[in-house]
Scaffold this motif. Structure first.
Motif, PDB file in Angstrom:
ATOM      1  N   ILE A 134       0.851  -1.202   0.000  1.00 39.11           N
ATOM      2  CA  ILE A 134       0.000   0.000   0.000  1.00 39.11           C
ATOM      3  C   ILE A 134       0.880   1.242   0.000  1.00 39.11           C
ATOM      4  CG2 ILE A 134      -1.676   1.301   1.405  1.00 39.11           C
ATOM      5  CD1 ILE A 134      -2.477  -1.552   2.508  1.00 39.11           C
ATOM      6  N   ALA A 161      -6.915  -3.758  10.019  1.00 36.68           N
ATOM      7  CA  ALA A 161      -6.679  -4.905  10.915  1.00 36.68           C
ATOM      8  C   ALA A 161      -5.247  -5.355  10.652  1.00 36.68           C
ATOM      9  CB  ALA A 161      -7.675  -6.019  10.638  1.00 36.68           C
ATOM     10  N   LEU A 187       8.088 -17.446  24.849  1.00 35.37           N
ATOM     11  CA  LEU A 187       7.165 -18.553  24.606  1.00 35.37           C
ATOM     12  C   LEU A 187       8.008 -19.794  24.354  1.00 35.37           C
ATOM     13  CD1 LEU A 187       4.734 -16.796  22.087  1.00 35.37           C
ATOM     14  CD2 LEU A 187       4.614 -16.846  24.577  1.00 35.37           C
ATOM     15  N   ASP A 285      -5.297  -5.567  17.034  1.00 30.44           N
ATOM     16  CA  ASP A 285      -4.063  -4.955  17.516  1.00 30.44           C
ATOM     17  C   ASP A 285      -3.777  -3.596  16.870  1.00 30.44           C
ATOM     18  OD1 ASP A 285      -3.709  -7.130  19.165  1.00 30.44           O
ATOM     19  OD2 ASP A 285      -1.600  -7.444  18.621  1.00 30.44           O
TER      20      ASP A 285
HETATM   21  C1  LIG Z   1       3.568 -13.211  23.949  1.00 28.40           C
HETATM   22  C2  LIG Z   1       2.154 -13.016  23.503  1.00 28.40           C
HETATM   23  C3  LIG Z   1       1.162 -13.919  23.920  1.00 28.40           C
HETATM   24  C4  LIG Z   1      -0.185 -13.722  23.543  1.00 28.40           C
HETATM   25  N1  LIG Z   1      -1.133 -14.597  23.994  1.00 28.40           N
HETATM   26  C5  LIG Z   1      -2.440 -14.366  23.711  1.00 28.40           C
HETATM   27  C6  LIG Z   1      -3.481 -15.227  24.196  1.00 28.40           C
HETATM   28  O1  LIG Z   1      -3.250 -16.233  24.886  1.00 28.40           O
HETATM   29  N2  LIG Z   1      -4.784 -14.918  23.900  1.00 28.40           N
HETATM   30  C7  LIG Z   1      -5.088 -13.817  23.152  1.00 28.40           C
HETATM   31  O2  LIG Z   1      -6.282 -13.551  22.947  1.00 28.40           O
HETATM   32  N3  LIG Z   1      -4.138 -13.013  22.645  1.00 28.40           N
HETATM   33  C8  LIG Z   1      -2.825 -13.243  22.910  1.00 28.40           C
HETATM   34  N4  LIG Z   1      -1.865 -12.417  22.409  1.00 28.40           N
HETATM   35  C9  LIG Z   1      -2.265 -11.303  21.545  1.00 28.40           C
HETATM   36  C10 LIG Z   1      -2.606 -11.763  20.132  1.00 28.40           C
HETATM   37  O3  LIG Z   1      -1.540 -12.518  19.598  1.00 28.40           O
HETATM   38  C11 LIG Z   1      -2.893 -10.530  19.265  1.00 28.40           C
HETATM   39  O4  LIG Z   1      -3.860  -9.744  19.908  1.00 28.40           O
HETATM   40  C12 LIG Z   1      -3.416 -10.954  17.883  1.00 28.40           C
HETATM   41  O5  LIG Z   1      -2.440 -11.672  17.170  1.00 28.40           O
HETATM   42  C13 LIG Z   1      -3.834  -9.723  17.071  1.00 28.40           C
HETATM   43  O6  LIG Z   1      -4.422 -10.138  15.872  1.00 28.40           O
HETATM   44  P1  LIG Z   1      -4.625  -9.104  14.681  1.00 28.40           P
HETATM   45  O7  LIG Z   1      -5.264  -9.891  13.579  1.00 28.40           O
HETATM   46  O8  LIG Z   1      -5.292  -7.880  15.180  1.00 28.40           O
HETATM   47  O9  LIG Z   1      -3.168  -8.647  14.277  1.00 28.40           O
HETATM   48  P2  LIG Z   1      -1.960  -9.495  13.667  1.00 28.40           P
HETATM   49  O10 LIG Z   1      -1.988 -10.888  14.169  1.00 28.40           O
HETATM   50  O11 LIG Z   1      -0.733  -8.686  13.899  1.00 28.40           O
HETATM   51  O12 LIG Z   1      -2.290  -9.542  12.104  1.00 28.40           O
HETATM   52  C14 LIG Z   1      -2.073  -8.446  11.254  1.00 28.40           C
HETATM   53  C15 LIG Z   1      -2.062  -8.939   9.817  1.00 28.40           C
HETATM   54  O13 LIG Z   1      -1.938  -7.809   8.944  1.00 28.40           O
HETATM   55  C16 LIG Z   1      -0.976  -8.078   7.938  1.00 28.40           C
HETATM   56  N5  LIG Z   1      -0.423  -6.783   7.523  1.00 28.40           N
HETATM   57  C17 LIG Z   1       0.274  -5.897   8.269  1.00 28.40           C
HETATM   58  N6  LIG Z   1       0.563  -4.794   7.546  1.00 28.40           N
HETATM   59  C18 LIG Z   1       0.025  -4.987   6.305  1.00 28.40           C
HETATM   60  C19 LIG Z   1      -0.010  -4.202   5.110  1.00 28.40           C
HETATM   61  N7  LIG Z   1       0.553  -3.000   5.051  1.00 28.40           N
HETATM   62  N8  LIG Z   1      -0.632  -4.718   4.034  1.00 28.40           N
HETATM   63  C20 LIG Z   1      -1.233  -5.937   4.078  1.00 28.40           C
HETATM   64  N9  LIG Z   1      -1.223  -6.722   5.193  1.00 28.40           N
HETATM   65  C21 LIG Z   1      -0.607  -6.252   6.296  1.00 28.40           C
HETATM   66  C22 LIG Z   1       0.037  -9.005   8.608  1.00 28.40           C
HETATM   67  O14 LIG Z   1       0.738  -9.769   7.656  1.00 28.40           O
HETATM   68  C23 LIG Z   1      -0.881  -9.854   9.488  1.00 28.40           C
HETATM   69  O15 LIG Z   1      -1.365 -10.993   8.825  1.00 28.40           O
HETATM   70  C24 LIG Z   1      -0.525 -12.598  22.744  1.00 28.40           C
HETATM   71  C25 LIG Z   1       0.465 -11.716  22.309  1.00 28.40           C
HETATM   72  C26 LIG Z   1       1.793 -11.915  22.681  1.00 28.40           C
HETATM   73  C27 LIG Z   1       2.845 -10.926  22.220  1.00 28.40           C
END
Ligand SMILES: Cc1cc2nc3c(=O)[nH]c(=O)nc-3n(C[C@H](O)[C@H](O)[C@H](O)COP(=O)(O)OP(=O)(O)OC[C@H]3O[C@@H](n4cnc5c(N)ncnc54)[C@H](O)[C@@H]3O)c2cc1C
Length: 388
Positions: A134, A161, A187, A285
């Motif tokens: 993008i 997202a 982890l 996130d």
């Molecule tokens: C150590 C640790 C332990 C955790 N344990 C837990 C748990 O037990 N339970 C729980 O609920 N949560 C847990 N979490 C939190 C959880 O992992 C996150 O809240 C979750 O992964 C967020 O999901 P998301 O889809 O919002 O973001 P992300 O998983 O970060 O996904 C974002 C996506 O966007 C894509 N992307 C980014 N930028 C672009 C772009 N410019 N163009 C196109 N695509 C893009 C990426 O490739 C990715 O696929 C933990 C986090 C950590 C650090």
């Protein structure tokens, strides 16, 4: 120009779930994602990134048609949750107390994403576009136009997202407040001598908690919180050395383990100052990163998804313009206070248990001791943690 109703940037767990839930309302959705998740096969070792999936998140994934696939692949249910600092003040929360078959499941993040992608691929209303970088987007009263190096996409609304370092959030000029905690989390996937258990537990130390999440078979995911320096030092150890350190530090109830894999992450808290700016909405996130202490990160992201689709569904049902600013504003109004409450609760817990004061230690152990014997308080806390 590729036209749709909604562009979702980021096809991770939250982005994929939001795309599918909005497609189920009859909207045309385009998902832009950088990387395709690796396909699953049963022989693969467990991924390090796992989540404790609450009952509310399970219900959402079931409604989206992804849960059965995850169950057919692999996951691990848990019925009990144990928390303690001193063994004398052990508090245990049980699914029976809130009349549920289990409190949640430990699931690999990639399997959640893959199961959602599988549903998306069967849905005529959603298209996943891979690998487009993008460069910018513009919005006006009519809609949004998003440009990449080779294509232009237009829609009524963009959902960001795209994770904690959201590019869409930056391009939209939405700031964040937050900080880095002084700790990191390691982890560690281990093989366990003891058979799989139906409990996930966490023991608090002033240096940070250690936790065990059960995995299918004789496996577990351990989480070790400590200062950044200590975690860095542990990360440099070979598997035998790390196994010895685990046996020295983790409680005896873990039993013997063998380290299979490890990685570590800095702990950060970040909250976007706005969830909506015109036609841009932040979810997961991209809107909030929370201390993972109680495993709530993706669970509150899924609550964002559920709320947004509920708001848009009721606007469509009432014959209103679903992308009117007043409709979109309802999302931030409902989700922000709820997420803030969860983030503050986690910070309160973190601050209380990482304090070395002898007085505070007595107070928190009395708190856990009392909580164990207060069924009403326990069931309220449990229902909140299960997202109910
Ligand atoms: C150590 C640790 C332990 C955790 N344990 C837990 C748990 O037990 N339970 C729980 O609920 N949560 C847990 N979490 C939190 C959880 O992992 C996150 O809240 C979750 O992964 C967020 O999901 P998301 O889809 O919002 O973001 P992300 O998983 O970060 O996904 C974002 C996506 O966007 C894509 N992307 C980014 N930028 C672009 C772009 N410019 N163009 C196109 N695509 C893009 C990426 O490739 C990715 O696929 C933990 C986090 C950590 C650090």
């Amino acid at each position: 120009m590729q036209q749709s109703d909604i562009i979702v940037v980021g096809g991770g767990m939250v982005g994929a779930a939001s795309a599918l839930s909005l497609a189920q309302l009859g909207l045309k959705v385009t998902v832009l994602e950088r990387n395709e998740p690796k396909a699953f096969s049963m022989e693969q070792p467990f991924d390090l990134r796992v989540s404790a999936i609450s009952t509310a998140s399970e219900n959402l994934l079931r409604d989206l048609g992804a849960w059965q696939q995850i169950m057919d692949w692999r996951l691990c249910p848990y019925r009990r949750l144990g928390v303690w600092e001193s063994e004398l003040a052990y508090a245990e929360f049980d699914a029976d107390s809130i009349r549920l078959p289990h409190l949640g499941h430990i699931v690999e993040n990639r399997l959640i994403q893959l199961a959602l992608w599988q549903q998306i691929k069967h849905h005529d209303n959603v298209e996943i576009v891979l690998g487009q970088e993008i460069s910018n987007f513009n919005q006006d009263g009519e809609g949004v136009t998003l440009t990449t190096s080779s294509k232009t996409f237009s829609a009524k609304v963009i959902l960001a997202a795209d994770g904690a370092n959201s590019m869409i959030r930056t391009l939209a000029g939405i700031g964040c407040t937050g900080w880095n905690y002084s700790q990191s989390a390691m982890l560690i996937n281990v093989e366990t001598q003891r058979p799989q258990q139906d409990i996930t537990w966490q023991q608090f130390f002033p240096s940070g908690p250690v936790a065990m999440l059960p995995m299918p078979g004789n496996s577990a995911s351990l989480v070790w919180y400590n200062s950044r320096e200590k975690i860095k030092q542990l990360a440099q150890m070979n598997s035998d050395e790390l196994t010895d350190e685990i046996h020295k530090t983790f409680p005896k109830r873990l039993g013997g383990v063998k380290v299979i894999d490890k990685a570590y992450f800095p702990l950060t808290r970040q909250h976007a100052n706005q969830y909506q700016k015109g036609r841009v909405l932040l979810l997961g996130d991209a809107a909030h990163t929370i201390n993972p202490l109680a495993g709530q990160g993706v669970n509150i992201g899924f609550k964002d998804v559920k709320m947004l689709s509920t708001i848009i569904a009721s606007a469509i049902g009432e014959g209103k313009c679903w992308h009117d600013f007043s409709i979109l504003a309802q999302y931030e109004k409902t989700r922000r206070p709820d997420n803030l409450l969860m983030m503050s609760a986690m910070d309160g817990l973190y601050a209380t248990f990482s304090n070395n004061s002898a007085l505070l230690k007595v107070v928190r152990n009395i708190g856990l001791f009392a909580a164990h014997r207060a069924p009403l308080v326990k069931s309220k806390v449990l229902k909140y943690a299960c997202g109910l």
